[in-house]
Design an enzyme around this catalytic site. Structure first.
Site, PDB file in Angstrom:
ATOM      1  CB  SER A   1      -9.887  -2.539  -6.976  1.00  0.00           C
ATOM      2  OG  SER A   1      -8.949  -2.808  -6.077  1.00  0.00           O
TER       3      SER A   1
ATOM      4  CG  ASP B   1      -1.842  -1.128   1.038  1.00  0.00           C
ATOM      5  OD1 ASP B   1      -2.406  -1.538   0.171  1.00  0.00           O
ATOM      6  OD2 ASP B   1      -2.642  -1.264   2.017  1.00  0.00           O
TER       7      ASP B   1
ATOM      8  CE  LYS C   1     -19.226  -3.528  -0.500  1.00  0.00           C
ATOM      9  NZ  LYS C   1     -19.587  -4.926  -0.501  1.00  0.00           N
TER      10      LYS C   1
ATOM     11  CE  LYS D   1     -10.132  -4.648   0.918  1.00  0.00           C
ATOM     12  NZ  LYS D   1      -9.306  -5.832   0.812  1.00  0.00           N
TER      13      LYS D   1
HETATM   14  S1  IVH Z   1     -16.894  -4.840  -2.542  1.00  0.00           S
HETATM   15  C1  IVH Z   1     -17.132  -2.988  -6.164  1.00  0.00           C
HETATM   16  N1  IVH Z   1     -17.030  -5.961  -0.251  1.00  0.00           N
HETATM   17  O1  IVH Z   1     -11.447  -6.778  -1.298  1.00  0.00           O
HETATM   18  C2  IVH Z   1     -16.608  -3.177  -4.744  1.00  0.00           C
HETATM   19  N2  IVH Z   1     -14.872  -6.555  -1.472  1.00  0.00           N
HETATM   20  O2  IVH Z   1      -9.739  -4.381  -2.371  1.00  0.00           O
HETATM   21  C3  IVH Z   1     -15.755  -4.512  -4.942  1.00  0.00           C
HETATM   22  N3  IVH Z   1     -13.211  -7.780  -0.434  1.00  0.00           N
HETATM   23  O3  IVH Z   1     -11.992  -7.340  -4.729  1.00  0.00           O
HETATM   24  C4  IVH Z   1     -15.405  -5.296  -3.946  1.00  0.00           C
HETATM   25  N4  IVH Z   1     -14.423  -8.363   1.346  1.00  0.00           N
HETATM   26  O4  IVH Z   1     -11.663  -9.421  -3.138  1.00  0.00           O
HETATM   27  C5  IVH Z   1     -16.083  -5.905  -1.387  1.00  0.00           C
HETATM   28  N5  IVH Z   1     -17.309  -7.067   1.877  1.00  0.00           N
HETATM   29  C6  IVH Z   1     -16.548  -6.757   0.852  1.00  0.00           C
HETATM   30  C7  IVH Z   1     -15.014  -7.548   0.896  1.00  0.00           C
HETATM   31  C8  IVH Z   1     -14.401  -7.157  -0.347  1.00  0.00           C
HETATM   32  C9  IVH Z   1     -13.180  -8.430   0.744  1.00  0.00           C
HETATM   33  C10 IVH Z   1     -12.003  -7.888  -1.318  1.00  0.00           C
HETATM   34  C11 IVH Z   1     -12.634  -8.242  -2.654  1.00  0.00           C
HETATM   35  C12 IVH Z   1     -12.106  -7.005  -3.791  1.00  0.00           C
HETATM   36  C13 IVH Z   1     -10.811  -6.518  -2.617  1.00  0.00           C
HETATM   37  C14 IVH Z   1     -10.787  -4.894  -2.890  1.00  0.00           C
END
Ligand code: IVH
Length: 722
Positions: free
Chosen positions: A82, A38, A291, A118
Site C-alpha cells: 500500500s 483517511d 516514486k 493515482k
Molecule cells: S504504486 C508499492 N502507483 O493506490 C507501490 N499505486 O494506496 C504500490 N494506485 O494499491 C502501488 N495508481 O491500487 C501505485 N500509479 C500508481 C497507482 C497506485 C493507483 C493504487 C494501488 C495501490 C493503492 C495504494
C-alpha cells in the site's frame, strides 16, 4: 503510558477501520468517503505514535482485507504493498527529507522522481510466464489475493501475451478501472433493469472484475494501466520511468500523464497541473503517486509496515462543502421506488452549484439521523450525484424530531411497502408506492420512459414536454400521445396547442409528424416502452425474439396472468389439508399460462425474476387496459427472422478504433440487422473484430487470440449484403 481513554479510543478506531476495510475491499461497498476513512486512520496513527505500546500492527500495517472466499486464492510471491499518504505540501516535503536522510544524500544532491496519477480502481497482479498470461490476482490483503484469471480473459485492455522482448517471468501490477462513460452506461442499464445502481466507478470496476460468472465481466467494459511489478526474471530497466516505457513496449497500457520531476516544486507543479485536468479526464483519479525514480535507490529504501519508503500518495482533497438542508422530499420513480432527496441551500462545490443531494433510502436517513433544518456536509465526487455525508449535530436547531419515512405515497396516498428482494430473500431497502398507474408520479415517469431513446423515441416529446402535457391533462396514458393531434383539431381554435407557450404552427406540426412517424414500431421497442420492472432493453429484445409478434406476446401474457391468479386463489382460498381431488381444477387458460411461465423461466437471460415481474405487471387490470388502448393506435412490426444468409449472421462481432464511413451506432445497427451480435470486448468467443484506425489494445488482443480481423473496407464490403 497510554491512559484508559487513549487505549479505549484506539480499540474503537481499530474496530471501526477494520469494518470499513471489510466493506471497501471485500464487499466493494464502502459506507464512508475516502476522506473520512483517511481521517480515522490518521487519528489511529497519531495515537500510535503518541503511545507506541498501543500499536499492535493489526490495523496500521494491515492492507485491505483477506479474500472473500468466492474465488480460489493466490499467494503473491512479492507482497502487494500500500502507500503512505500526504495531504499537504509540507507532508510531501517531509517525504523528500526522509528519503534524503535515509539515503544520506546531501540536500542538493540530485534526486529524481516520477509523478503518476493515482488511479481510483483496484490493483491487480498479472503473472506472465513465457510472455503468456498465467495468473491474474486481486490484491486481497497484500499477501494473498483472489484468482481472477478467468475474468481477466474478458478484459480487452489486458493482453493475454506480451511482446517478444519481455522477460520470461514478469509479474505486472497495475490498476483496473472503469471510465466515467462506461460507468454511466452501466448504471443506466442497471436502472433500466430495475437493479440498484453502483455508487462509483471504483466499485463498478471491482464488482465487475469479481463476477463469479467470469463471462459477466465481459459485459462490463474495464480498462487497465500498468505501473509496477512483482516477481521478475530480469528487470528490463533501472529506473521507474524506464520500467514504464518497457511495460508500454511489451504491449501494456500505461498512463500517458506520468511526469519526470527533479524537485519538490516540480512535483507540486505536476500535482497542480493534473488537478486542473482532473475533471476532464475520462476516469477517476484521487491523487498523485510520487516514486523515487532509480530502482537501486528504491531497493535501498525498502519498505516499512508494508508501505514502500520510496513512494507516497499525494491525495486530492475531496470536494466537499457545508450547507443547510431545508427539506427532505420524496421522489416517486417509474416503478414506484421512493427516493429521498435533500433540498439544500444552494452552494458551490468544486465549481458546480449544488441544490439537491441524494439521501439514497430510508436506511441511509436513519443512519445519518438527518433532519430538516440540519447543517450538513455534502460531497460531490466527479459526475456522481452529490450526497450528504454527515450531519453537524452541534449545529442542530432545537426542537427537531427524527425524520419519519412516509408509509403512504406522498403523491397518491397509496400504501408504501418494502418488498422482498428475490435475490437476497430479505426486505429491500427501497420502499415502493403500491399505487401503480393510479399514482400520478408513476404515470408521468412511465410516460417519460415510454418516449425515451430506446423506447418510442419521439422527437420533440421528451421528459420536459411529457411533464407539461401531463400536468395540462393532455396526455395521461401512452395512447393519448397518438390521439393528441386528433383531439387538438377537435378543440376550439383558441384552446389548441399552437397557443401554448413555446409552440407555433411549425413546431406543433413537427411534433404531430414525429408522433405519426412512430406509429409503426418494432416489437422490442414496444415491450421495452411498457416500462415493466426488470424488463430492460436486453430482456425486451429476448422477449421479442421469442414471441415474434405483438399478438403472440399479449396472448402469452394474458395466459400468464390467469395462471398466476389461479395459483394464488388455490394457495389462499383453499383450507390446508383439502384432499387433492377437491382442489378446483385448473382452467385450460391457466394450464397454458403455466406453460408460458415455464417457457419464460427457461429462456437464457430471463428466468424466474423476469417471469415474476411480467406476471405482476399483466396481473394488474389497469396495465392491461393501457396496453389495449395503445394497441388500437399503433402498428407493431413482427420481429423479423434475421437474414440468415448474411456473412455475419449468428456471429459475435467487436468494433474497435474509429470508423470513417459510418458511425459506431450505425455500424452496430447494421451488424445487428445482418444477424450478428455486437459485443463490447474481445474474448476467445469473438468471431470477428472490425478494427479501424486507432484500434489499440483490442486489436492486439484480437491478434494474440488469432481472431478474424477486418479493416473498414472489408466491413463495408460485407455489410453491403444486407
Ligand atoms: S504504486 C508499492 N502507483 O493506490 C507501490 N499505486 O494506496 C504500490 N494506485 O494499491 C502501488 N495508481 O491500487 C501505485 N500509479 C500508481 C497507482 C497506485 C493507483 C493504487 C494501488 C495501490 C493503492 C495504494
Amino acid at each position: 503510558m497510554a491512559d484508559k481513554k487513549a487505549s479505549d479510543r484506539h480499540a474503537a478506531l481499530a474496530a471501526e477501520i477494520a469494518e470499513h476495510d471489510k466493506r471497501y475491499f471485500q464487499d466493494d461497498n464502502p459506507t464512508i468517503s475516502d476522506a473520512d476513512y483517511d481521517a480515522l486512520r490518521r487519528e489511529l496513527e497519531d495515537l500510535e505514535s503518541d503511545f507506541p505500546e498501543l500499536a499492535d500492527g493489526s490495523i496500521t500495517s494491515g492492507i485491505g482485507a483477506a479474500p472473500s472466499g468466492a474465488f480460489a486464492t493466490v499467494e503473491h510471491p512479492v507482497p502487494m504493498l500500500s502507500l503512505n499518504k500526504a495531504l499537504t505540501e509540507e507532508e510531501v516535503a517531509d517525504f523528500i527529507t526522509r528519503v534524503r536522510r535515509f539515503l544520506r544524500l546531501a540536500a542538493d544532491a540530485p534526486l529524481t522522481f516520477t509523478a503518476e496519477p493515482k488511479i481510483d480502481g483496484l490493483s491487480i497482479s498479472l503473472r506472465y510466464e513465457n510472455r503468456k498470461l498465467a495468473v491474474a490476482a486481486t490484491r486481497g490483503d497484500g499477501a494473498t489475493g483472489e484468482n481472477v484469471t478467468a475474468n481477466v480473459a474478458y478484459v480487452a485492455a489486458i493482453p493475454q501475451t506480451l511482446g517478444e522482448d519481455a522477460p520470461d517471468l514478469f509479474e505486472v501490477r497495475g490498476e483496473v478501472y472503469m471510465t466515467h462513460a462506461d460507468f454511466e452506461a452501466l448504471n443506466t442499464r442497471l436502472v433500466e433493469e430495475d437493479k440498484r445502481p453502483v455508487a462509483n466507478p471504483r466499485n463498478a470496476a471491482a464488482g465487475s472484475l469479481r463476477q463469479v460468472d467470469a463471462a459477466k465481466t465481459g459485459d462490463r467494459p474495464l480498462q487497465f494501466f500498468a505501473y509496477g511489478w512483482g516477481e521478475v526474471s530480469v528487470l528490463p530497466a533501472d529506473t521507474q520511468e524506464g520500467m514504464i516505457a518497457a511495460l508500454k513496449r511489451f504491449g501494456l497500457p500505461v498512463n500517458p500523464l506520468t511526469r519526470h520531476c527533479e524537485s519538490l516544486e516540480e512535483l507540486i507543479a505536476a500535482y497542480q497541473a493534473i488537478a486542473a485536468e482532473r475533471a476532464g479526464l475520462a476516469y477517476d483519479i484521487d491523487g498523485m503517486v510520487y516514486k523515487v525514480d532509480r530502482l537501486d535507490l528504491q531497493a535501498r529504501l525498502g519498505e516499512r509496515e508494508r508501505r514502500p519508503r520510496w513512494a507516497i500518495a499525494h491525495k486530492f482533497p475531496a470536494e466537499r462543502a457545508i450547507t443547510e438542508l431545508e427539506a427532505i422530499e420524496i421522489q416517486v420513480g417509474r416503478t414506484g421506488a421512493l427516493t429521498p432527496v435533500a433540498r439544500l441551500v444552494p452552494i458551490t462545490v468544486g465549481g458546480v452549484v449544488v441544490r439537491n443531494a441524494t439521501l439514497h433510502n430510508a436506511d441511509e436517513i436513519a443512519r445519518l439521523d438527518v433532519r430538516p433544518g440540519d447543517t450538513v456536509e455534502i460531497q460531490r465526487a466527479g459526475d456522481v450525484i452529490p450526497q450528504v455525508v454527515s450531519v453537524l449535530k452541534d449545529k442542530r436547531p432545537e426542537g427537531t424530531e427524527p425524520y419519519v419515512f412516509p408509509d403512504k405515497c406522498p403523491v397518491c396516498g397509496s400504501q408504501v411497502v418494502a418488498e422482498m428482494n428475490p435475490r437476497t430473500g430479505r426486505p429491500d431497502v427501497v420502499r415502493r408506492c403500491t399505487g401503480g398507474l393510479v399514482c400520478e408520479a408513476q404515470q408521468v415517469e412511465r410516460l417519460k420512459h415510454f418516449v425515451s431513446r430506446a423506447a418510442f423515441d419521439i422527437e420533440g416529446l421528451g421528459a420536459k414536454q411529457i411533464a407539461a402535457f401531463h400536468a395540462a391533462g393532455l396526455i395521461k396514458t401512452p395512447a393519448d400521445i397518438f390521439t393528441l393531434a386528433q383531439r387538438d383539431a377537435a378543440r376550439p381554435q383558441g384552446e389548441r396547442l399552437v397557443n401554448r407557450e413555446g409552440y407555433g404552427e411549425t413546431s406543433v406540426q413537427n411534433l404531430f409528424n414525429s408522433i405519426e412517424s412512430r406509429r409503426t414500431i418494432s416489437l422490442r421497442r414496444v415491450i421495452y416502452a411498457l416500462g415493466i420492472r426488470r424488463v430492460g432493453e436486453i430482456s425486451s429484445r429476448v422477449l421479442a425474439l421469442h414471441f415474434k409478434t405483438w399478438d403472440a406476446f399479449r396472448e402469452a401474457m394474458r395466459l400468464l396472468a390467469i395462471a398466476a391468479d389461479e395459483r394464488s386463489t388455490r394457495n389462499e382460498g383453499v383450507a390446508a389439508g383439502t384432499p387433492l381431488d377437491d382442489l378446483p381444477s385448473w382452467s385450460k387458460d391457466a394450464e397454458e399460462g403455466q406453460g408460458v411461465r415455464a417457457e419464460l423461466a427457461a429462456i437464457d437471460g430471463l428466468g424466474d425474476v423476469v417471469a415474476d415481474a411480467l406476471e405482476a405487471f399483466f396481473g394488474e387490470h389497469h396495465n392491461v387496459q393501457v396496453i389495449d388502448d395503445l394497441s388500437a393506435e399503433i402498428t407493431v412490426e413482427d420481429e423479423v427472422a434475421r437474414a440468415v444468409d448474411s456473412p455475419i449472421s449468428g456471429k459475435s462481432i467487436v468494433f474497435t478504433g474509429s470508423l470513417e464511413q459510418m458511425t459506431r451506432d450505425e455500424a452496430k445497427a447494421r451488424a445487428e440487422s445482418l444477424g450478428a451480435r455486437v459485443v463490447g470486448s474481445i474474448s476467445k468467443k469473438t468471431d470477428i473484430v472490425v478494427a479501424g484506425p486507432g484500434a489499440g489494445s483490442k486489436l492486439a488482443k484480437a491478434q494474440s487470440l488469432g481472431l478474424e480481423i477486418w479493416d473498414e473496407e472489408t466491413w463495408m464490403e460485407r455489410a453491403k449484403h444486407a
